[in-house]
Enzyme design. Structure first.
Site, PDB file in Angstrom:
ATOM      1  N   HIS A 129      90.207 -54.416  67.830  1.00  0.00           N
ATOM      2  CA  HIS A 129      91.427 -55.490  68.577  1.00  0.00           C
ATOM      3  C   HIS A 129      90.942 -57.048  68.686  1.00  0.00           C
ATOM      4  CE1 HIS A 129      94.136 -52.018  69.216  1.00  0.00           C
ATOM      5  NE2 HIS A 129      93.146 -51.476  70.044  1.00  0.00           N
TER       6      HIS A 129
ATOM      7  N   HIS B  85      86.158 -49.462  68.869  1.00  0.00           N
ATOM      8  CA  HIS B  85      87.809 -49.556  69.158  1.00  0.00           C
ATOM      9  C   HIS B  85      88.375 -51.052  69.381  1.00  0.00           C
ATOM     10  CE1 HIS B  85      91.638 -47.950  69.801  1.00  0.00           C
ATOM     11  NE2 HIS B  85      91.869 -48.630  70.709  1.00  0.00           N
ATOM     12  N   GLU B  86      87.542 -51.527  70.643  1.00  0.00           N
ATOM     13  CA  GLU B  86      87.944 -52.893  71.020  1.00  0.00           C
ATOM     14  C   GLU B  86      87.510 -53.928  70.193  1.00  0.00           C
ATOM     15  OE1 GLU B  86      90.162 -52.889  73.153  1.00  0.00           O
ATOM     16  OE2 GLU B  86      89.853 -50.724  73.872  1.00  0.00           O
TER      17      GLU B  86
END
Length: 420
Positions: free
Chosen positions: A22, A18-19
């Site tokens: 980003h 997920h990160e």
């Protein structure tokens, strides 16, 4: 111990992916990503590469990517500050010594009159006790603040989140959930390679011992072709009728693996989960090996899982599902334990489901989540100007407090289910 390790690896993978989404899109947009963190709290491990500090922190309850401009800049130079300056080969400031200047004997110490590290990248000031001669210094775009001997790179405005276009900011926020969906597709693809993909027809692989199916005489390879006179062509049709008829006698026409046809009467057992009652026979679906089918399986399973979670979310919002149906970290750990005991394939399936769930939850337009921030970017696109940072900050602060309260309630429900 096996469950603990599996839980940490699973959770770490979901947060990392997920990160990472980003991070990658922040860098692609030219944003300065100050930190990529797994966990919260004190640092356990850290290293720096390409402007970003990568950290593992003590509390495994999430992660974050800290992009310049997300929070107020750490250090602000104001008139009257005494700072030390070090220079690169081009004569530009590359280190701004905020304190402990005595540890940098080669630094040039000045008193600040004016500093612009956002746009003009310059510092104006005077040598100490020489206020009649103003000095001006150009600052390198990748200069560092040095405070307590810790270096922090400055962030000119064109490296900050707010300086980028609406599209780039939206993509950077969406990239985290997007990567969770991609991870789910990859996991389902791997599952397809390991175990094969389920057949579309209603063909039974196994009748589990002690279940209505085993007692009724179902066998490996049986294909359900009719139920109570209704033709059955897919597994979904078969399971829906079974689930809709708990404790109701069903007459099934079965085509055996040898081609013979038999009539079997069976009564689905009554099961209940999260307040929903349904019928269950105790059979597993037949799987087959197919590379094309496996590729399709990754997308179809992710889509079906997304649809199921969105349906349950809608039921939660409309009150058809109680908040007691939600699970927090304790509940997730308990289900992870069950998945690990069942086998590696079940554990992979559970990981994929959690990945989809994490992607969807983060897209919900709630404060402090990616969806909440995307909402503000969308409003800016419509209005043509951003909402005041102070108002957005208050919105996210209140939302974060409410989310923490919800987490406490959900965790308490998990504990009650397990121990009370």
């Amino acid at each position: 111990m096996t469950t603990v390790i599996a839980f940490i690896l699973m959770f770490g993978l979901l947060v990392f992916i997920h990160e990472f989404g980003h991070l990658i899109f922040a860098k692609r947009a030219g944003m300065l990503a100050r930190e990529f963190a797994i966990g919260f709290g004190p640092k356990i491990f850290a290293f720096t590469k390409n402007e970003t500090v990568y950290t593992i922190r003590l509390l495994p309850i999430g992660g974050y990517v800290r992009v310049a401009g997300d929070d107020p800049e750490i250090i602000e130079l104001k008139p009257g500050h005494h700072i030390g300056l070090e220079f690169n080969d081009e004569g530009k400031v590359n280190k701004i010594i905020v304190n402990n200047k005595s540890k940098h004997p080669n630094a040039r110490v000045i008193e600040v009159e004016h500093a612009d590290l956002d746009h003009q990248l310059l510092i104006e000031g005077y040598e100490i006790d020489e206020e009649d001669h103003k000095l001006q210094f150009k600052v390198d775009q990748k200069a560092f603040f040095v405070m307590d001997e810790q270096e922090t790179q400055i962030a000119p405005y064109d490296r900050q989140f707010a300086s980028k276009s609406v599209g780039k900011r939206a993509m950077q926020l969406f990239a985290g959930p997007m990567m969770n969906f991609i991870l789910a597709i990859v996991i389902f693809f791997i599952l397809g390679l390991i175990q094969g993909v389920p057949t579309e027809q209603a063909i039974i692989d196994e009748a589990q011992s002690g279940t209505p199916a085993a007692e009724a005489g179902f066998q490996h390879g049986d294909e359900i072709v009719q139920i109570d006179g209704k033709s059955i062509s897919t597994w979904e049709e078969f399971t829906k009728i079974v689930q809709d008829n708990p404790e109701e006698e069903l007459n099934m026409t079965v085509k055996r693996a040898n081609g013979e046809t038999e009539e079997i009467t069976v009564t689905p057992a009554k099961q209940e989960s999260q307040g929903i009652t349904f019928g269950q026979l105790g059979v597993t679906q037949m799987f087959e090996k197919s590379f094309t089918g496996t590729f399709k399986y990754g997308f179809v399973q992710t889509y079906d899982m997304t649809k199921l979670i969105l349906t349950n979310l809608g039921m939660l919002i409309t009150g058809q599902l109680s908040i007691e149906a939600l699970s927090g970290p304790v509940g997730i750990y308990d289900v992870t334990d069950q998945a690990v005991q069942t086998g590696f394939n079940t554990f992979l399936m559970w990981t994929a489901m959690l990945s989809v769930n994490l992607g969807i939850v983060n897209l919900v337009p709630l404060p402090a989540l990616d969806g909440g921030r995307l909402l503000f970017v969308g409003i800016e696109a419509v209005r043509g100007k951003p909402i005041a940072p102070e108002k957005e900050g208050i919105f996210h602060f209140i939302g974060l407090a409410l989310l923490m309260l919800l987490m406490i309630v959900v965790t308490w429900n998990d504990i009650q289910r397990l121990f009370l």
